[in-house]
Design a protein around this motif. Structure first.
Motif, PDB file in Angstrom:
ATOM      1  N   GLY A 232       0.768  -1.228   0.000  1.00 50.22           N
ATOM      2  CA  GLY A 232       0.000   0.000   0.000  1.00 50.22           C
ATOM      3  C   GLY A 232       0.801   1.281   0.000  1.00 50.22           C
ATOM      4  N   LEU A 233       2.109   1.204   0.127  1.00 52.90           N
ATOM      5  CA  LEU A 233       2.941   2.405   0.106  1.00 52.90           C
ATOM      6  C   LEU A 233       3.894   2.376  -1.084  1.00 52.90           C
ATOM      7  CD1 LEU A 233       3.893   3.009   3.864  1.00 52.90           C
ATOM      8  CD2 LEU A 233       1.955   3.895   2.554  1.00 52.90           C
ATOM      9  N   LEU A 234       4.352   3.565  -1.466  1.00 51.14           N
ATOM     10  CA  LEU A 234       5.275   3.686  -2.583  1.00 51.14           C
ATOM     11  C   LEU A 234       6.713   3.697  -2.051  1.00 51.14           C
ATOM     12  CD1 LEU A 234       4.883   4.030  -5.670  1.00 51.14           C
ATOM     13  CD2 LEU A 234       5.394   6.463  -5.339  1.00 51.14           C
ATOM     14  N   VAL A 235       7.581   3.006  -2.781  1.00 48.18           N
ATOM     15  CA  VAL A 235       8.991   2.911  -2.390  1.00 48.18           C
ATOM     16  C   VAL A 235       9.850   3.464  -3.530  1.00 48.18           C
ATOM     17  CG1 VAL A 235      10.819   1.410  -1.517  1.00 48.18           C
ATOM     18  CG2 VAL A 235       8.417   0.801  -1.124  1.00 48.18           C
ATOM     19  N   PRO A 236      10.248   4.742  -3.449  1.00 49.85           N
ATOM     20  CA  PRO A 236      11.167   5.281  -4.457  1.00 49.85           C
ATOM     21  C   PRO A 236      12.553   4.635  -4.329  1.00 49.85           C
ATOM     22  CG  PRO A 236      10.031   7.036  -3.262  1.00 49.85           C
ATOM     23  CD  PRO A 236       9.790   5.767  -2.512  1.00 49.85           C
ATOM     24  N   VAL A 237      13.234   4.526  -5.466  1.00 50.29           N
ATOM     25  CA  VAL A 237      14.554   3.875  -5.503  1.00 50.29           C
ATOM     26  C   VAL A 237      15.529   4.767  -6.269  1.00 50.29           C
ATOM     27  CG1 VAL A 237      15.856   1.839  -6.250  1.00 50.29           C
ATOM     28  CG2 VAL A 237      13.503   1.587  -5.429  1.00 50.29           C
ATOM     29  N   TRP A 238      16.730   4.909  -5.716  1.00 53.48           N
ATOM     30  CA  TRP A 238      17.794   5.637  -6.386  1.00 53.48           C
ATOM     31  C   TRP A 238      18.967   4.692  -6.641  1.00 53.48           C
ATOM     32  CZ3 TRP A 238      14.448   7.744  -3.018  1.00 53.48           C
ATOM     33  CH2 TRP A 238      13.898   8.999  -3.323  1.00 53.48           C
ATOM     34  N   ASP A 239      19.545   4.776  -7.828  1.00 52.91           N
ATOM     35  CA  ASP A 239      20.792   4.070  -8.122  1.00 52.91           C
ATOM     36  C   ASP A 239      21.944   4.901  -7.578  1.00 52.91           C
ATOM     37  OD1 ASP A 239      19.513   2.012  -9.437  1.00 52.91           O
ATOM     38  OD2 ASP A 239      19.743   2.915 -11.423  1.00 52.91           O
ATOM     39  N   LEU A 240      22.892   4.236  -6.932  1.00 51.19           N
ATOM     40  CA  LEU A 240      24.021   4.926  -6.308  1.00 51.19           C
ATOM     41  C   LEU A 240      25.338   4.342  -6.790  1.00 51.19           C
ATOM     42  CD1 LEU A 240      22.716   4.973  -2.614  1.00 51.19           C
ATOM     43  CD2 LEU A 240      22.380   6.731  -4.374  1.00 51.19           C
ATOM     44  N   ASP A 241      26.389   5.132  -6.703  1.00 48.67           N
ATOM     45  CA  ASP A 241      27.726   4.672  -7.044  1.00 48.67           C
ATOM     46  C   ASP A 241      28.114   3.545  -6.084  1.00 48.67           C
ATOM     47  OD1 ASP A 241      30.366   4.243  -7.607  1.00 48.67           O
ATOM     48  OD2 ASP A 241      31.029   6.296  -7.190  1.00 48.67           O
ATOM     49  N   PRO A 242      28.311   2.321  -6.575  1.00 49.61           N
ATOM     50  CA  PRO A 242      28.620   1.200  -5.675  1.00 49.61           C
ATOM     51  C   PRO A 242      30.000   1.313  -5.027  1.00 49.61           C
ATOM     52  CG  PRO A 242      28.818   0.510  -7.956  1.00 49.61           C
ATOM     53  CD  PRO A 242      28.244   1.896  -7.981  1.00 49.61           C
ATOM     54  N   GLU A 243      30.859   2.176  -5.562  1.00 50.28           N
ATOM     55  CA  GLU A 243      32.190   2.348  -4.984  1.00 50.28           C
ATOM     56  C   GLU A 243      32.155   3.200  -3.721  1.00 50.28           C
ATOM     57  OE1 GLU A 243      34.823   0.733  -6.051  1.00 50.28           O
ATOM     58  OE2 GLU A 243      33.589  -0.208  -7.606  1.00 50.28           O
ATOM     59  N   ALA A 244      31.103   3.977  -3.548  1.00 51.58           N
ATOM     60  CA  ALA A 244      30.978   4.832  -2.367  1.00 51.58           C
ATOM     61  C   ALA A 244      30.402   4.020  -1.208  1.00 51.58           C
ATOM     62  CB  ALA A 244      30.082   6.028  -2.673  1.00 51.58           C
ATOM     63  N   HIS A 245      30.898   4.284   0.001  1.00 50.22           N
ATOM     64  CA  HIS A 245      30.396   3.576   1.186  1.00 50.22           C
ATOM     65  C   HIS A 245      29.017   4.109   1.564  1.00 50.22           C
ATOM     66  CE1 HIS A 245      30.133   2.129   5.357  1.00 50.22           C
ATOM     67  NE2 HIS A 245      31.004   1.214   4.984  1.00 50.22           N
ATOM     68  N   ALA A 246      28.244   3.280   2.243  1.00 49.30           N
ATOM     69  CA  ALA A 246      26.889   3.662   2.632  1.00 49.30           C
ATOM     70  C   ALA A 246      26.865   4.966   3.421  1.00 49.30           C
ATOM     71  CB  ALA A 246      26.251   2.540   3.451  1.00 49.30           C
ATOM     72  N   ARG A 247      27.836   5.152   4.329  1.00 48.19           N
ATOM     73  CA  ARG A 247      27.809   6.356   5.176  1.00 48.19           C
ATOM     74  C   ARG A 247      28.003   7.641   4.362  1.00 48.19           C
ATOM     75  NH1 ARG A 247      32.364   3.589   7.092  1.00 48.19           N
ATOM     76  NH2 ARG A 247      34.335   4.299   6.203  1.00 48.19           N
ATOM     77  N   GLU A 248      28.576   7.524   3.149  1.00 52.03           N
ATOM     78  CA  GLU A 248      28.750   8.698   2.309  1.00 52.03           C
ATOM     79  C   GLU A 248      27.418   9.214   1.768  1.00 52.03           C
ATOM     80  OE1 GLU A 248      32.023   8.550  -0.553  1.00 52.03           O
ATOM     81  OE2 GLU A 248      32.721   6.700   0.425  1.00 52.03           O
ATOM     82  N   TRP A 249      26.391   8.373   1.823  1.00 53.31           N
ATOM     83  CA  TRP A 249      25.079   8.777   1.317  1.00 53.31           C
ATOM     84  C   TRP A 249      24.148   9.232   2.438  1.00 53.31           C
ATOM     85  CZ3 TRP A 249      25.265   9.548  -3.609  1.00 53.31           C
ATOM     86  CH2 TRP A 249      26.095   8.755  -4.415  1.00 53.31           C
ATOM     87  N   ALA A 250      24.575   9.148   3.673  1.00 52.37           N
ATOM     88  CA  ALA A 250      23.706   9.498   4.794  1.00 52.37           C
ATOM     89  C   ALA A 250      23.306  10.974   4.759  1.00 52.37           C
ATOM     90  CB  ALA A 250      24.387   9.157   6.114  1.00 52.37           C
ATOM     91  N   GLU A 251      24.278  11.858   4.605  1.00 56.78           N
ATOM     92  CA  GLU A 251      23.960  13.295   4.578  1.00 56.78           C
ATOM     93  C   GLU A 251      23.172  13.681   3.335  1.00 56.78           C
ATOM     94  OE1 GLU A 251      26.174  17.676   4.864  1.00 56.78           O
ATOM     95  OE2 GLU A 251      27.296  15.822   5.296  1.00 56.78           O
TER      96      GLU A 251
END
Length: 291
Positions: A232-251
């Motif tokens: 019942g909810l929408l889940v948007p998805v973004w493709d990210l640079d796999p070389e970057a660590h997860a914490r680099e996308w937090a901000e």
């Protein structure tokens, strides 16, 4: 009297059939709705204690996957788990989970509920909305493996050992960036999957407003990929640079969330422009399927 009439005889009373009504948004009304959907649909290994309205002294932990995809089980040390990712379901996932929780409240160490009860007629007081504190969030703990299936200092054996090995081999690296928001490394690709609580129509308008303004990405190395629907909810998805660590996308994810909140507020007062409507039409056509 014809043969057909003689054979039919008097009609016997039959139990009325229970009509199953599909519940498209089974976790509606719970503050933890986005997390419940994320843990059920794409988070591989995570646990979270449940805030029950009335559990007495028994503590129950919600989990993504249990051994052999069981609905619930009690470890030999007495720890109680209820699984979200199971092999069977009824028309109401909330009721399935509620019944598993009620089973777990009285189960003994070593007991296993292989599948949820999906056949009993519906009854009052057995859905998640009846059992959980409605405004309680989930305190999610992510795990890099499934070793938490067993008590500490316990060696697996038999089917549990095989299931544990297979599960650990298939696990995808995952990090939580926020409520319902997860970075996932799926093979050679990385994604941000974000379960949003807003109604789909309103959310699509806000996403379109950001898209038309060139503000829908998380910055360099990212792009909006599309969305999928889950419970019942929408889940948007973004493709990210796999070389970057997860914490680099937090901000960047936090900043995107702030822009999205502003866009959500604005669509109530300002209708979409022609450019934003075209952007919305483009976003609507980008539906994804998880593999």
């Amino acid at each position: 009297m014809g043969k057909g009439a003689r054979k039919r005889g008097p009609k016997k009373d039959k139990a009325p059939k229970v009509r199953e009504v599909f519940v498209g948004q089974p976790f509606e009304g719970l503050a933890a709705e986005p997390e419940l959907i994320a843990l059920r649909e794409f988070v591989p290994s995570a646990t979270a204690p449940l805030s029950l309205v009335d559990a007495g002294e028994r503590k129950i932990t919600l989990a993504t996957v249990l051994p052999m995809a069981a609905a619930a089980f009690v470890r030999t040390d007495g720890e109680v788990f209820v699984g979200l990712q199971v092999q069977t379901r009824s028309s109401d996932v909330s009721r399935d989970l509620g019944r598993a929780i009620r089973w777990a409240l009285t189960a003994e160490p070593g007991d296993v509920l292989p599948v949820p009860d999906t056949t009993s007629p519906p009854a009052d007081g057995e859905r998640l909305q009846d059992l959980l504190v409605a405004d309680a969030e989930l305190d999610v703990t992510l795990h890099s493996n499934f070793d938490w299936w067993l008590p500490e200092d316990t060696d697996p054996s038999g089917e549990v050992k095989v299931s544990l090995e297979r599960a650990n081999e298939a696990i995808m690296p995952t990090e939580r960036l926020g409520t319902g928001s997860y970075w996932v490394l799926a093979g050679e690709k990385a994604h941000l999957r974000w379960v949003r609580p807003e109604p789909e129509g309103r959310l699509m308008q806000a996403l379109a407003r950001l898209s038309a303004a060139g503000e829908l990405s998380l910055g360099e190395g990212s792009r909006y990929a599309g969305s999928f629907r889950a419970h019942g909810l929408l889940v948007p998805v973004w493709d990210l640079d796999p070389e970057a660590h997860a914490r680099e996308w937090a901000e960047p994810a936090e900043q995107l969330g702030a822009r999205l909140e502003e866009a959500l507020k604005s669509v109530d007062a300002e209708p979409l422009t022609a450019a934003e409507r075209r952007a919305r039409d483009g976003l609507v056509g980008r539906q994804l399927t998880l593999r």
